[in-house]
Design a protein around this motif. Structure first.
Motif, PDB file in Angstrom:
ATOM      1  N   ILE A  67      44.545  43.391  37.610  1.00 59.37           N
ATOM      2  CA  ILE A  67      43.654  44.069  38.555  1.00 59.37           C
ATOM      3  C   ILE A  67      42.439  44.628  37.820  1.00 59.37           C
ATOM      4  CG2 ILE A  67      43.438  46.031  40.137  1.00 59.37           C
ATOM      5  CD1 ILE A  67      46.406  45.662  40.807  1.00 59.37           C
ATOM      6  N   ASP A  68      42.683  45.283  36.675  1.00 55.54           N
ATOM      7  CA  ASP A  68      41.581  45.876  35.915  1.00 55.54           C
ATOM      8  C   ASP A  68      40.590  44.826  35.434  1.00 55.54           C
ATOM      9  OD1 ASP A  68      42.687  48.351  36.304  1.00 55.54           O
ATOM     10  OD2 ASP A  68      43.604  48.492  34.309  1.00 55.54           O
ATOM     11  N   ARG A  69      41.049  43.613  35.198  1.00 55.87           N
ATOM     12  CA  ARG A  69      40.158  42.543  34.746  1.00 55.87           C
ATOM     13  C   ARG A  69      39.351  41.929  35.899  1.00 55.87           C
ATOM     14  NH1 ARG A  69      40.792  39.994  29.800  1.00 55.87           N
ATOM     15  NH2 ARG A  69      42.280  41.006  28.404  1.00 55.87           N
ATOM     16  N   GLY A  70      39.716  42.258  37.156  1.00 59.50           N
ATOM     17  CA  GLY A  70      38.932  41.772  38.277  1.00 59.50           C
ATOM     18  C   GLY A  70      39.652  40.806  39.197  1.00 59.50           C
ATOM     19  N   MET A  71      41.000  40.871  39.251  1.00 59.92           N
ATOM     20  CA  MET A  71      41.769  40.010  40.135  1.00 59.92           C
ATOM     21  C   MET A  71      42.164  40.788  41.387  1.00 59.92           C
ATOM     22  SD  MET A  71      45.437  38.038  39.537  1.00 59.92           S
ATOM     23  CE  MET A  71      44.864  37.047  38.155  1.00 59.92           C
ATOM     24  N   ALA A  72      41.722  40.324  42.540  1.00 61.23           N
ATOM     25  CA  ALA A  72      42.119  40.900  43.823  1.00 61.23           C
ATOM     26  C   ALA A  72      43.157  39.986  44.464  1.00 61.23           C
ATOM     27  CB  ALA A  72      40.913  41.053  44.738  1.00 61.23           C
ATOM     28  N   TYR A  73      44.047  40.583  45.256  1.00 64.70           N
ATOM     29  CA  TYR A  73      45.168  39.814  45.787  1.00 64.70           C
ATOM     30  C   TYR A  73      45.486  40.258  47.209  1.00 64.70           C
ATOM     31  CZ  TYR A  73      50.109  38.340  46.250  1.00 64.70           C
ATOM     32  OH  TYR A  73      51.306  37.806  46.688  1.00 64.70           O
ATOM     33  N   GLU A  88      36.810  44.477  48.611  1.00 65.56           N
ATOM     34  CA  GLU A  88      35.831  45.468  48.155  1.00 65.56           C
ATOM     35  C   GLU A  88      36.120  45.986  46.750  1.00 65.56           C
ATOM     36  OE1 GLU A  88      33.107  45.910  49.969  1.00 65.56           O
ATOM     37  OE2 GLU A  88      34.011  44.451  51.335  1.00 65.56           O
ATOM     38  N   ARG A  89      36.974  45.315  46.005  1.00 65.25           N
ATOM     39  CA  ARG A  89      37.260  45.716  44.618  1.00 65.25           C
ATOM     40  C   ARG A  89      36.168  45.267  43.644  1.00 65.25           C
ATOM     41  NH1 ARG A  89      42.398  47.608  43.639  1.00 65.25           N
ATOM     42  NH2 ARG A  89      44.106  46.887  44.989  1.00 65.25           N
ATOM     43  N   ASN A  90      35.152  44.553  44.124  1.00 66.77           N
ATOM     44  CA  ASN A  90      34.169  43.900  43.257  1.00 66.77           C
ATOM     45  C   ASN A  90      34.866  42.932  42.304  1.00 66.77           C
ATOM     46  OD1 ASN A  90      31.610  43.309  42.236  1.00 66.77           O
ATOM     47  ND2 ASN A  90      31.757  44.888  40.649  1.00 66.77           N
ATOM     48  N   PRO A  91      35.630  41.970  42.868  1.00 68.29           N
ATOM     49  CA  PRO A  91      36.479  41.113  42.039  1.00 68.29           C
ATOM     50  C   PRO A  91      35.722  39.949  41.417  1.00 68.29           C
ATOM     51  CG  PRO A  91      36.737  40.526  44.341  1.00 68.29           C
ATOM     52  CD  PRO A  91      35.785  41.683  44.311  1.00 68.29           C
ATOM     53  N   LYS A  92      36.318  39.381  40.371  1.00 69.01           N
ATOM     54  CA  LYS A  92      35.871  38.101  39.818  1.00 69.01           C
ATOM     55  C   LYS A  92      36.692  36.952  40.420  1.00 69.01           C
ATOM     56  CE  LYS A  92      34.537  39.912  35.264  1.00 69.01           C
ATOM     57  NZ  LYS A  92      34.825  39.831  33.794  1.00 69.01           N
ATOM     58  N   LEU A  93      37.941  37.261  40.779  1.00 69.43           N
ATOM     59  CA  LEU A  93      38.842  36.279  41.369  1.00 69.43           C
ATOM     60  C   LEU A  93      39.551  36.913  42.551  1.00 69.43           C
ATOM     61  CD1 LEU A  93      40.607  33.621  41.333  1.00 69.43           C
ATOM     62  CD2 LEU A  93      42.156  34.863  39.796  1.00 69.43           C
ATOM     63  N   VAL A  94      39.559  36.199  43.682  1.00 72.21           N
ATOM     64  CA  VAL A  94      40.334  36.620  44.849  1.00 72.21           C
ATOM     65  C   VAL A  94      41.448  35.604  45.075  1.00 72.21           C
ATOM     66  CG1 VAL A  94      40.333  36.932  47.351  1.00 72.21           C
ATOM     67  CG2 VAL A  94      38.441  37.840  45.987  1.00 72.21           C
ATOM     68  N   VAL A  95      42.681  36.085  45.068  1.00 74.92           N
ATOM     69  CA  VAL A  95      43.827  35.261  45.433  1.00 74.92           C
ATOM     70  C   VAL A  95      44.221  35.683  46.843  1.00 74.92           C
ATOM     71  CG1 VAL A  95      46.172  34.566  44.870  1.00 74.92           C
ATOM     72  CG2 VAL A  95      44.567  35.143  43.027  1.00 74.92           C
ATOM     73  N   ALA A  96      43.949  34.826  47.816  1.00 73.08           N
ATOM     74  CA  ALA A  96      44.146  35.167  49.225  1.00 73.08           C
ATOM     75  C   ALA A  96      45.243  34.276  49.806  1.00 73.08           C
ATOM     76  CB  ALA A  96      42.853  34.999  50.008  1.00 73.08           C
TER      77      ALA A  96
END
Length: 535
Positions: A332-338, A419-427
């Motif tokens: 999460i801290d690296r930019g992964m949203a799930y 809205e996490r400002n992610p680099k990767l979204v796993v949806a």
């Protein structure tokens, strides 16, 4: 002939909420009637009144011309009303026949024992009467979701139901199972049964129903004949405004790989290999889709990527860094949203309010924490922003997650993760259980993230959704990728065959390498893959 169901001026109030406001509904005998509406529109509440789970604050329930008062579902069942809930109520280790007759088993030896052979024979006869293809001796845990749904319908029929209520009956079905369900509808109505099904999918309502009633904000805003309406008219009735049912997908600008999956093997809870040597990349600025029937390894693959399951072997990289053994928090801290497929188990703490749920996964760092202390004012402002932007109802940050409808829970999770400002979204199934207006917004937001350079991994059982949004599309069966295709170069029928483990006739692999960029494409907002038209 009197209507099978006449709900006359039904009002149902809860503390601070009017769920149904003077709703009148007529359902003709031997017909299929769809009840459409946004999440929180009052559809399920109205049907719970008909089923006896709730008693109306005002109004009358009339069946076949006779006014009825139901104090419990038992009263409704005795009156010939059966309800099949969205989440099935079956006992997995028991057989089909045992589940259907449970609580109403035929007895022998003066009532001292269950007559299992007679129960089995009654189930066989009932299945044959309605043309259902079910094995009475199969265990529920071993049959498909589509068969489980038929078992639920047979349970209601076994108890004498003439009026069947189905709540979101296609939510977990494949396109082929959806068509089979609609065939079941035809078989039931041909024998005089009446069906009411709750849905938010426009195309399936037009395809399967005779008449469609739309609820909005607890009120009946119209009843239309299915073959005399349009998707656009229904969407406007549901939302109260014109809805854009197709999203323009602009050509993508693809960057470097953000997520790398190399030879990943993952096992399920039984120790059985669920993901079998899967490799792929998701690049910045693209949507990489994964299509497949639920239960073919998608869940285990996603859990391995997001840090919820340790892979048995293989390697996962994020921005070039090996994260195979890194924690969920570090990802999460690296930019992964799930966005998880199970919103209640993985996405929310059900007895937390939305303020607490809004900062889950980020509660240990700024802007929500500083110097070891939580900033509750910032957390509240964030929750209010997500509620407003993603139209979560009721708009109350102090409301607990469990007090929201399933669709509104989903909208809140999607908003928090996007809205996490992610680099990767796993949806994973991001629009499951969500109404047409919110689907439109979520699709647009996913494509906005893609255009901003975010890598998106999209897993969905809705073929139109995953095919329309994806730049590249992998089809998964039995833990492996059958092919990775250009979603614009294949048909839904071909994808459906690949999902079932078969290659289409004449398949030569020419479409097994997807294009690097996508051309303009339309995405159907209801994304259910059933098509329109008559029953």
């Amino acid at each position: 002939m009197a209507p099978a169901v006449h709900l006359d001026g039904i009002t149902k109030r809860f503390p601070g909420v009017v769920a149904n406001d003077d709703v009148t509904l007529r359902v003709e005998q031997g017909s299929v009637h769809a009840l459409l509406g946004e999440n929180g529109a009052g559809k399920t509440t109205l049907m719970n009144v008909l089923y006896g789970l709730y008693q109306p604050t005002e109004g009358r329930v009339v069946l076949n011309g006779e006014e009825r008062d139901f104090d419990s579902p038992r009263d409704a069942i005795d009156a010939g009303v059966g309800m099949i809930h969205q989440h099935f109520m079956l006992v997995d280790p028991m057989t089909v026949a045992e589940n259907i007759t449970l609580g109403n088993e035929p007895r022998k030896w003066g009532g001292l024992a269950v007559d299992r052979e007679r129960a089995r024979q009654e189930v066989v006869e009932l299945s044959e009467r309605f043309g259902f293809d079910v094995d009475p001796d199969a265990r529920i845990e071993d049959v498909s979701v589509g068969v489980q749904q038929r078992v639920e319908i047979l349970k209601a029929l076994y108890r004498g139901a003439d009026i069947l209520i189905l709540d979101e009956p296609t939510a977990v079905l494949t396109p082929q199972e959806v068509e089979e369900l609609f065939t079941v509808f035809d078989e039931l109505t041909a024998q005089g049964k009446t069906i009411i099904f709750i849905s938010h999918k426009l195309s399936e309502a037009m395809h399967a129903a005779d008449e469609i009633t739309v609820l909005r904000d607890g009120e009946n805003v119209g009843t239309v004949t299915a073959d005399e309406t349009t998707r656009e008219e229904l969407a406007e009735l549901m939302v109260g405004r014109e809805v854009l049912l197709e999203v323009e997908k602009r050509p993508s600008t693809v960057g470097d790989p953000t997520l790398g999956v190399d030879g990943v093997v993952a096992e399920d809870e039984r120790g059985v290999r669920a993901v079998d040597d899967v490799s792929f990349e998701v690049r910045a600025g693209e949507v990489f889709g994964v299509a497949g029937v639920d239960g073919n390894g998608q869940s285990e693959l996603v859990e391995a990527i997001t840090g919820l399951r340790d892979p048995a072997s293989g390697r996962i990289t994020f921005d070039g860094t090996d994260i195979t053994e890194r924690s969920r928090r570090e990802r999460i801290d690296r930019g992964m949203a799930y966005v998880p497929e199970d919103r209640q188990e993985r996405g929310l703490v059900m007895d937390f309010d939305l303020v607490g749920n809004g900062m889950l996964g980020s509660q240990h760092r700024e802007p929500f924490a500083s110097g070891g202390r939580l900033d509750w004012a910032t957390a509240r402002g964030h929750a209010e922003s997500v509620i407003d932007e993603y139209d979560v109802r009721p708009p109350a940050p102090d409301a607990t997650a469990e007090s929201l409808s399933g669709g509104n829970q989903q909208k809140f999770i999607v908003g928090r993760e996007f809205e996490r400002n992610p680099k990767l979204v796993v949806a994973a199934h991001p629009t499951r259980g969500v109404d047409v207006g919110s689907i439109e917004f979520i699709h647009e937001r996913l494509l906005d993230l893609r255009d901003e350079g975010v890598a998106v991994l999209l897993i969905s059982s809705k073929l139109e959704e995953v095919q329309g949004l994806s730049d590249r599309l992998a089809v998964m069966h039995d833990g492996q990728f059958m092919a990775t295709v250009d979603p614009e170069a294949v048909t839904e029928e071909e994808i459906g065959l690949l999902m079932g483990g078969e290659y289409p006739d004449g398949w030569d692999g020419s479409r097994a390498t997807a294009s690097e960029t996508s051309a303009d494409a339309g995405v159907r907002a209801d994304g259910d893959g059933t098509g329109g038209g008559d029953r």
